[in-house]
Design an enzyme around this catalytic site. Sequence first.
Site, PDB file in Angstrom:
ATOM      1  CB  SER A 119     -34.068  -3.085  32.131  1.00 11.57           C
ATOM      2  OG  SER A 119     -33.747  -4.482  32.751  1.00 11.57           O
ATOM      3  CG  HIS A 140     -36.324  -0.267  29.926  1.00  5.45           C
ATOM      4  ND1 HIS A 140     -35.095   0.564  30.128  1.00  5.45           N
ATOM      5  CD2 HIS A 140     -36.844  -0.952  30.714  1.00  5.45           C
ATOM      6  CE1 HIS A 140     -35.009   0.401  31.446  1.00  5.45           C
ATOM      7  NE2 HIS A 140     -35.943  -0.602  31.921  1.00  5.45           N
TER       8      HIS A 140
END
Length: 284
Positions: A119, A140
Amino acid sequence: MSTTERMAVLGAGTMGVGIAYVGAQAGYEVLLVEPDDARVAGALRTVSDAVQSAISRGKLDEETGAALVARITRVGTIEDLPEGLDFLIESVPERLDLKREVLARAAARKPVVLASNTSALSIDDLAAATPAPHAFLGMHFFNPVWSIKLVELVRGEATSEETLDRARAFAARIGKESLTVRNVPGFATSRLDLIASLEAMRMLESGVASAEDIDRAAVVAYRHPVGPLRLSDIVGLDVRLDIARTLQAAHGERFAPPEILFRMVEEGRLGAKSGRGFFDWPKT
């Protein structure tokens, strides 16, 4: 089943389990790599609970749910994976040294596409650990993976168009919408999400309102599905702290972690996974 219908997920934490679930739901035979027996047991319980919840809500029938569970197989080490899998997705904690070590071992299995579920970390920094950076990108995912329909594709400097196309097709197959972003620290979604969460923590720290009311403001006024403090508990406060430190180094003091976050992590109040964070959570 051929390798074109098989994928692997490295790590049986919260995100890894979710990725394994949506892969199995889409028909993939999923190899879940995790050396820790207790974590594997917890991961399989999570999958079973998610399937039972889907059955109770009429989203799956019993036969389909049982087949989904059966398509997830635990593998003890990366080296036990077959070569040539279409997708191999790393989902270990957000530490650069750990991810590089895991990705180097994963790359030796020669997957068609190798991805990191990060992330915040630089895809180019991670790609340096692989011999084929053109076949590497960031994917992600968002927690809970089985509910949130977005996956953020992060293109590194060397990521090829073919790899991006494969990742987009994979995302569509597992029921996700994808967006593509450049390799800028925090990408797009992590920056938006984190800044709101850190501000909510500062508001709590300075006594503006209770955690319940701060979250209620986000849910009722802005129609967020969950408030920023409860979401932080779900993500994990240790994960929030790691991401905040990364983005502070990249973008400056607006991403500086507040004292309340340091203190809670030091006390082991990590959110849902520890049973207590900004809110109390039932033990699973």
